[in-house]
Scaffold this active site. Sequence first.
Site, PDB file in Angstrom:
ATOM      1  N   SER A   1     -20.045  22.339  -6.677  1.00 57.55           N
ATOM      2  CA  SER A   1     -21.177  23.183  -6.318  1.00 57.55           C
ATOM      3  C   SER A   1     -22.423  22.305  -6.305  1.00 57.55           C
ATOM      4  O   SER A   1     -22.726  21.644  -7.299  1.00 57.55           O
ATOM      5  CB  SER A   1     -21.283  24.289  -7.367  1.00 57.55           C
ATOM      6  OG  SER A   1     -22.402  25.098  -7.127  1.00 57.55           O
TER       7      SER A   1
ATOM      8  N   LYS B   1     -19.599  23.194  -1.967  1.00 57.50           N
ATOM      9  CA  LYS B   1     -20.314  24.492  -1.915  1.00 57.50           C
ATOM     10  C   LYS B   1     -21.799  24.198  -2.027  1.00 57.50           C
ATOM     11  O   LYS B   1     -22.235  23.537  -2.978  1.00 57.50           O
ATOM     12  CB  LYS B   1     -19.816  25.359  -3.070  1.00 57.50           C
ATOM     13  CG  LYS B   1     -20.752  26.456  -3.544  1.00 57.50           C
ATOM     14  CD  LYS B   1     -20.024  27.427  -4.456  1.00 57.50           C
ATOM     15  CE  LYS B   1     -20.900  27.954  -5.581  1.00 57.50           C
ATOM     16  NZ  LYS B   1     -20.195  28.907  -6.449  1.00 57.50           N
ATOM     17  N   LEU B   2     -22.570  24.693  -1.058  1.00 57.14           N
ATOM     18  CA  LEU B   2     -24.022  24.504  -1.090  1.00 57.14           C
ATOM     19  C   LEU B   2     -24.672  25.772  -1.604  1.00 57.14           C
ATOM     20  O   LEU B   2     -24.402  26.865  -1.102  1.00 57.14           O
ATOM     21  CB  LEU B   2     -24.568  24.211   0.312  1.00 57.14           C
ATOM     22  CG  LEU B   2     -23.999  23.005   1.069  1.00 57.14           C
ATOM     23  CD1 LEU B   2     -24.735  22.860   2.398  1.00 57.14           C
ATOM     24  CD2 LEU B   2     -24.126  21.730   0.245  1.00 57.14           C
ATOM     25  N   LYS B   3     -25.547  25.626  -2.563  1.00 59.50           N
ATOM     26  CA  LYS B   3     -26.356  26.760  -2.995  1.00 59.50           C
ATOM     27  C   LYS B   3     -27.413  27.002  -1.927  1.00 59.50           C
ATOM     28  O   LYS B   3     -28.037  26.025  -1.456  1.00 59.50           O
ATOM     29  CB  LYS B   3     -27.023  26.428  -4.329  1.00 59.50           C
ATOM     30  CG  LYS B   3     -26.036  26.351  -5.487  1.00 59.50           C
ATOM     31  CD  LYS B   3     -25.514  27.724  -5.798  1.00 59.50           C
ATOM     32  CE  LYS B   3     -24.772  27.757  -7.121  1.00 59.50           C
ATOM     33  NZ  LYS B   3     -24.263  29.121  -7.387  1.00 59.50           N
TER      34      LYS B   3
ATOM     35  N   ASP C   1     -23.355  29.578  -1.229  1.00 65.82           N
ATOM     36  CA  ASP C   1     -23.476  30.580  -2.298  1.00 65.82           C
ATOM     37  C   ASP C   1     -24.938  30.981  -2.447  1.00 65.82           C
ATOM     38  O   ASP C   1     -25.790  30.139  -2.736  1.00 65.82           O
ATOM     39  CB  ASP C   1     -22.967  29.982  -3.614  1.00 65.82           C
ATOM     40  CG  ASP C   1     -23.017  30.982  -4.769  1.00 65.82           C
ATOM     41  OD1 ASP C   1     -23.359  32.147  -4.536  1.00 65.82           O
ATOM     42  OD2 ASP C   1     -22.711  30.563  -5.907  1.00 65.82           O
TER      43      ASP C   1
ATOM     44  N   GLU D   1     -20.890  33.281  -0.161  1.00 68.00           N
ATOM     45  CA  GLU D   1     -20.668  33.925  -1.453  1.00 68.00           C
ATOM     46  C   GLU D   1     -21.882  34.750  -1.862  1.00 68.00           C
ATOM     47  O   GLU D   1     -23.017  34.264  -1.834  1.00 68.00           O
ATOM     48  CB  GLU D   1     -20.388  32.826  -2.493  1.00 68.00           C
ATOM     49  CG  GLU D   1     -20.014  33.345  -3.857  1.00 68.00           C
ATOM     50  CD  GLU D   1     -19.709  32.207  -4.835  1.00 68.00           C
ATOM     51  OE1 GLU D   1     -19.631  31.033  -4.397  1.00 68.00           O
ATOM     52  OE2 GLU D   1     -19.580  32.498  -6.030  1.00 68.00           O
TER      53      GLU D   1
ATOM     54  N   ASP E   1     -18.901  37.500  -5.930  1.00 67.85           N
ATOM     55  CA  ASP E   1     -18.888  36.895  -7.263  1.00 67.85           C
ATOM     56  C   ASP E   1     -19.491  37.936  -8.212  1.00 67.85           C
ATOM     57  O   ASP E   1     -18.779  38.727  -8.835  1.00 67.85           O
ATOM     58  CB  ASP E   1     -19.692  35.590  -7.223  1.00 67.85           C
ATOM     59  CG  ASP E   1     -19.948  34.967  -8.593  1.00 67.85           C
ATOM     60  OD1 ASP E   1     -19.404  35.455  -9.594  1.00 67.85           O
ATOM     61  OD2 ASP E   1     -20.717  33.972  -8.682  1.00 67.85           O
TER      62      ASP E   1
ATOM     63  N   LYS F   1     -14.361  34.598 -12.061  1.00 65.83           N
ATOM     64  CA  LYS F   1     -14.893  33.911 -13.247  1.00 65.83           C
ATOM     65  C   LYS F   1     -14.483  34.756 -14.444  1.00 65.83           C
ATOM     66  O   LYS F   1     -14.941  35.905 -14.578  1.00 65.83           O
ATOM     67  CB  LYS F   1     -16.418  33.864 -13.200  1.00 65.83           C
ATOM     68  CG  LYS F   1     -16.996  32.812 -12.293  1.00 65.83           C
ATOM     69  CD  LYS F   1     -18.506  32.834 -12.383  1.00 65.83           C
ATOM     70  CE  LYS F   1     -19.107  31.936 -11.335  1.00 65.83           C
ATOM     71  NZ  LYS F   1     -20.451  32.394 -10.965  1.00 65.83           N
TER      72      LYS F   1
ATOM     73  N   GLY G   1     -17.084  28.735 -11.694  1.00 68.79           N
ATOM     74  CA  GLY G   1     -17.434  27.976 -12.893  1.00 68.79           C
ATOM     75  C   GLY G   1     -18.810  28.367 -13.379  1.00 68.79           C
ATOM     76  O   GLY G   1     -19.638  28.865 -12.594  1.00 68.79           O
TER      77      GLY G   1
HETATM   78  O1  NPG Z   1     -18.999  24.154 -11.329  1.00 69.51           O
HETATM   79  O2  NPG Z   1     -19.259  25.168 -13.219  1.00 69.51           O
HETATM   80  C1  NPG Z   1     -19.587  24.949 -12.062  1.00 69.51           C
HETATM   81  C2  NPG Z   1     -20.794  25.677 -11.517  1.00 69.51           C
HETATM   82  C3  NPG Z   1     -20.534  26.394 -10.253  1.00 69.51           C
HETATM   83  O3  NPG Z   1     -22.363  27.116  -8.962  1.00 69.51           O
HETATM   84  C4  NPG Z   1     -21.681  27.278  -9.945  1.00 69.51           C
HETATM   85  N1  NPG Z   1     -21.929  28.239 -10.827  1.00 69.51           N
HETATM   86  O4  NPG Z   1     -23.471  31.005  -9.360  1.00 69.51           O
HETATM   87  O5  NPG Z   1     -21.434  30.366  -9.425  1.00 69.51           O
HETATM   88  C5  NPG Z   1     -22.605  30.260  -9.781  1.00 69.51           C
HETATM   89  C6  NPG Z   1     -23.019  29.149 -10.710  1.00 69.51           C
HETATM   90  C7  NPG Z   1     -23.371  29.605 -12.106  1.00 69.51           C
HETATM   91  C8  NPG Z   1     -23.708  28.660 -13.039  1.00 69.51           C
HETATM   92  C9  NPG Z   1     -23.310  30.899 -12.493  1.00 69.51           C
HETATM   93  C10 NPG Z   1     -24.015  29.026 -14.353  1.00 69.51           C
HETATM   94  C11 NPG Z   1     -23.594  31.270 -13.786  1.00 69.51           C
HETATM   95  C12 NPG Z   1     -23.936  30.345 -14.715  1.00 69.51           C
END
Ligand code: NPG
Length: 368
Positions: A135, A161-163, A189, A214, A239, A263, A291
């Site tokens: 991510s 995955k790009l935020k 995402d 996402e 999600d 998750k 994650g």
């Molecule tokens: O690789 O652990 C990882 C992070 C992946 O982008 C990621 N997590 O929105 O999915 C999400 C984000 C997140 C991080 C969500 C921390 C909640 C807490």
Amino acid sequence: MQLEGFELRRITMPLVAPFRTSFGVQTGRDVLLVRAVTTDAEGWGECGALADPVYSPEYVDGAEDVMRRFLIPALAGAPRLDASRVATILAPFKGHRMAKCALELALLDAELRAEGRPLARELGAVRDRVPCGVSVGIMDSVPQLLDAVGGYLDQGYVRIKLKIEPGWDVEPVRAVRERFGDDVALQVDANTAYTLADARQLAKLDPFDLLLIEQPLDEEDVLGHAELAQLVRTPICLDESITSAATAAAAIRLGACRVVNIKPGRVGGYLEARRIHDVAAAAGVAVWCGGMLETGVGRAANVALAALPGFTMPGDTSGSDRYYASDITEPFVLDDGHLPVPTGPGLGVETRPDQLKSVTTKTEWVSC
Ligand code: NPG
């Protein structure tokens, strides 16, 4: 097996680089770990709650409080306690799924260690390694983003995955496609940053052949996602909206998603996560493992889950070094774009006492 109590341990872990999403910037992780102590064995769980309630309503101080005041006393008073009964025993308390997940995992780990059985096998894993995505946070500039993506591809990650957020969506996606080509498995995402009024903007992502978008809309707007799915070609993945097997079944039936990010913390535990996997598989919907910047404890469990047969897309199961220079367990190291599924009893990883001590800010014993 008799439960003696839980140790609640807060640790602070600096991130190797700031991680920016549409809900804020993380520079470190304030994590609540749970150690279940029983007469036969000990087990670890990790609570995914962030310091602030910006991803979901939970936050780490609140998770610790609800465990101490409500959840642990309920477990202590329950006859015939075992991990498979945790969700039912805790059901009278609404929400607080990340807190419940951590307690269930700690008990499950203790039970499995006592019996010498690995978590992956217990959950129904069919693979001995899982393909890994990464991510990539929102950056200050496109060149900076391209450097980061190039670095991850060099490390072997099989999916990027790009935020995204309004103002940082089509341009970064186009730049990544132009630089790295159409073969890169790419998804985005939004963490709820858009509304249905943005459908036209989101449809501009269609030409880039993304695996999925996402959670573009608010977590409560499941119907909006179903409507959006009619307006964009890119598959919608949920999600934040998916908090249980029941909400997953409803969202799928409504046509709100073609893919689900699972998750375990968000849905109250690894056993509920497995039920979502089963619901999605029965409906022909793909799932992947999300994650929440887990330490080795949560990462080990996520990798075990991601080895189930319905996890047909690479997850956010990155190597430990994506987030942490040194981890509290042996690190997960990427090999040819994959992570090995732990094979030892329980989580199959061990906490490192010195490392753990050096990041601990507080411990509390709650006896049962
Ligand atoms: O690789 O652990 C990882 C992070 C992946 O982008 C990621 N997590 O929105 O999915 C999400 C984000 C997140 C991080 C969500 C921390 C909640 C807490």
